[in-house]
Design an enzyme around this catalytic site. Structure first.
Site, PDB file in Angstrom:
ATOM      1  N   ASP A  52     -10.411   6.317   3.357  1.00  0.00           N
ATOM      2  CA  ASP A  52     -11.130   6.766   2.165  1.00  0.00           C
ATOM      3  C   ASP A  52     -10.630   6.039   0.923  1.00  0.00           C
ATOM      4  OD1 ASP A  52     -11.320   8.834  -0.266  1.00  0.00           O
ATOM      5  OD2 ASP A  52     -12.927   9.274   1.153  1.00  0.00           O
ATOM      6  N   ARG A  53     -11.559   5.438   0.184  1.00  0.00           N
ATOM      7  CA  ARG A  53     -11.200   4.659  -0.996  1.00  0.00           C
ATOM      8  C   ARG A  53     -10.723   5.531  -2.147  1.00  0.00           C
ATOM      9  NH1 ARG A  53     -14.006   4.528   2.974  1.00  0.00           N
ATOM     10  NH2 ARG A  53     -15.878   5.155   1.831  1.00  0.00           N
ATOM     11  N   THR A  54     -11.419   6.639  -2.384  1.00  0.00           N
ATOM     12  CA  THR A  54     -11.055   7.508  -3.502  1.00  0.00           C
ATOM     13  C   THR A  54      -9.675   8.106  -3.302  1.00  0.00           C
ATOM     14  OG1 THR A  54     -13.354   8.020  -4.057  1.00  0.00           O
ATOM     15  CG2 THR A  54     -11.680   9.613  -4.747  1.00  0.00           C
ATOM     16  N   CYS A  88     -20.717   0.281  -1.245  1.00  0.00           N
ATOM     17  CA  CYS A  88     -19.778   1.347  -1.625  1.00  0.00           C
ATOM     18  C   CYS A  88     -19.235   0.962  -2.987  1.00  0.00           C
ATOM     19  CB  CYS A  88     -18.648   1.477  -0.615  1.00  0.00           C
ATOM     20  SG  CYS A  88     -17.316   2.591  -1.153  1.00  0.00           S
ATOM     21  N   THR A  90     -17.053   2.522  -4.947  1.00  0.00           N
ATOM     22  CA  THR A  90     -15.609   2.710  -5.095  1.00  0.00           C
ATOM     23  C   THR A  90     -14.833   1.544  -4.495  1.00  0.00           C
ATOM     24  OG1 THR A  90     -15.989   5.103  -4.956  1.00  0.00           O
ATOM     25  CG2 THR A  90     -13.721   4.355  -4.790  1.00  0.00           C
ATOM     26  N   ALA A  91     -15.373   0.919  -3.449  1.00  0.00           N
ATOM     27  CA  ALA A  91     -14.710  -0.235  -2.846  1.00  0.00           C
ATOM     28  C   ALA A  91     -14.594  -1.403  -3.820  1.00  0.00           C
ATOM     29  CB  ALA A  91     -15.463  -0.675  -1.593  1.00  0.00           C
ATOM     30  N   LYS A 170     -22.321  13.754   1.708  1.00  0.00           N
ATOM     31  CA  LYS A 170     -21.505  13.357   2.861  1.00  0.00           C
ATOM     32  C   LYS A 170     -21.469  14.444   3.933  1.00  0.00           C
ATOM     33  CE  LYS A 170     -18.367   9.915   0.782  1.00  0.00           C
ATOM     34  NZ  LYS A 170     -18.644   8.791   1.696  1.00  0.00           N
ATOM     35  N   CYS A 199     -22.402   5.700  -7.336  1.00  0.00           N
ATOM     36  CA  CYS A 199     -21.862   5.991  -6.010  1.00  0.00           C
ATOM     37  C   CYS A 199     -23.032   5.901  -5.043  1.00  0.00           C
ATOM     38  CB  CYS A 199     -21.220   7.374  -5.958  1.00  0.00           C
ATOM     39  SG  CYS A 199     -20.707   7.876  -4.296  1.00  0.00           S
TER      40      CYS A 199
END
Length: 244
Positions: A52-54, A88, A90-91, A170, A199
């Site tokens: 998970d990036r976050t 994505c 956040t990536a 999600k 997002c």
């Protein structure tokens, strides 16, 4: 008859899986094609196991998603792709390392979104994104580089954004649109001329609900640029992506 264009788009996907599937749909829908053979060829590597990036950005996890994204990007490059897209937002926190570590260009969806707004005269934009994206400042920097003031929700409304992303989209649960509109109203009251869906899960809200005017979906911009940068014709209706 000329040979078909074999330029390839590589996609580092699975972040999350529904967003990746929708990204492919967007690229296909935006391409001004009359036959199957005129569409953009893609190699999609869907890897939902990427950490998970976050959680990593917020120091809630030591599992770094970057090495796996780099590995997949290099695999795609070895298969002959000319551009790589990562559906994505956040990536994009890792964009510099990805761009330096993958031997083909990686489309910067955050930068392209800021440019899209600048070209349309926006000077103040709101951001709906994960805590990781907001905390990292990736959108704020790109917007400010384009002369656009960035607004983010207050703590309570940012909590609403996170709930929409993680507890609704999600989790496969119906979206609480009252929360979505409450966040948008707060940003509009702060002077936002446009609001970025920053997002890829929020892109699915735009797909499934009438969200109204003044929004731009960062994943739509990413798909638009994938079509353009891979040399395919873009449908005229996909040039301006701010909702009306």
């Amino acid at each position: 008859m000329s040979a078909p264009d074999k330029r390839l788009l590589g996609v580092i996907g699975g972040l999350g899986p529904l967003a990746t599937a929708y990204f492919m749909e967007l690229v296909t829908a935006m391409t001004d094609a009359r036959t199957d053979q005129q569409h953009l060829e893609m190699i999609i590597y869907s890897a939902p196991s990427i950490p998970d990036r976050t959680r990593y950005i917020l120091d809630n996890s030591r599992e770094n998603p970057l090495p796996e994204m780099l590995r997949i990007g290099r695999l795609l490059a070895a298969q002959g792709v000319e551009r790589i897209a990562i559906p994505c937002v956040t990536a994009h926190y890792f964009y510099r390392e990805l761009a330096d570590g993958i031997p083909v260009p990686v489309i910067n969806g955050v930068r392209e979104t800021a440019e899209h707004l600048r070209e349309r005269g926006i000077t103040k934009a709101g951001i709906l994104a994960t805590d990781g994206t907001v905390r990292s400042g990736v959108f704020r920097r790109e917007l400010e580089n384009c002369g656009i003031e960035a607004l983010v929700p207050g703590p309570q409304r940012q909590a609403d954004v996170m709930s929409l992303i993680f507890d609704n989209i999600k989790a496969g649960v119906p979206v609480d649109m009252s929360r979505f509109h409450a966040v948008a109203d707060e940003l509009r009251s702060g002077g936002a001329q446009a609001i970025i869906l920053g997002c890829t899960e929020l892109s699915l809200i735009k797909r499934d609900y009438d969200i109204g005017p003044g929004f731009v979906d960062a994943m739509e911009v990413l798909a638009q640029q994938a079509v353009i940068q891979c040399g395919k014709p873009l449908k005229p209706c996909c040039r301006d992506l701010i909702t009306r």
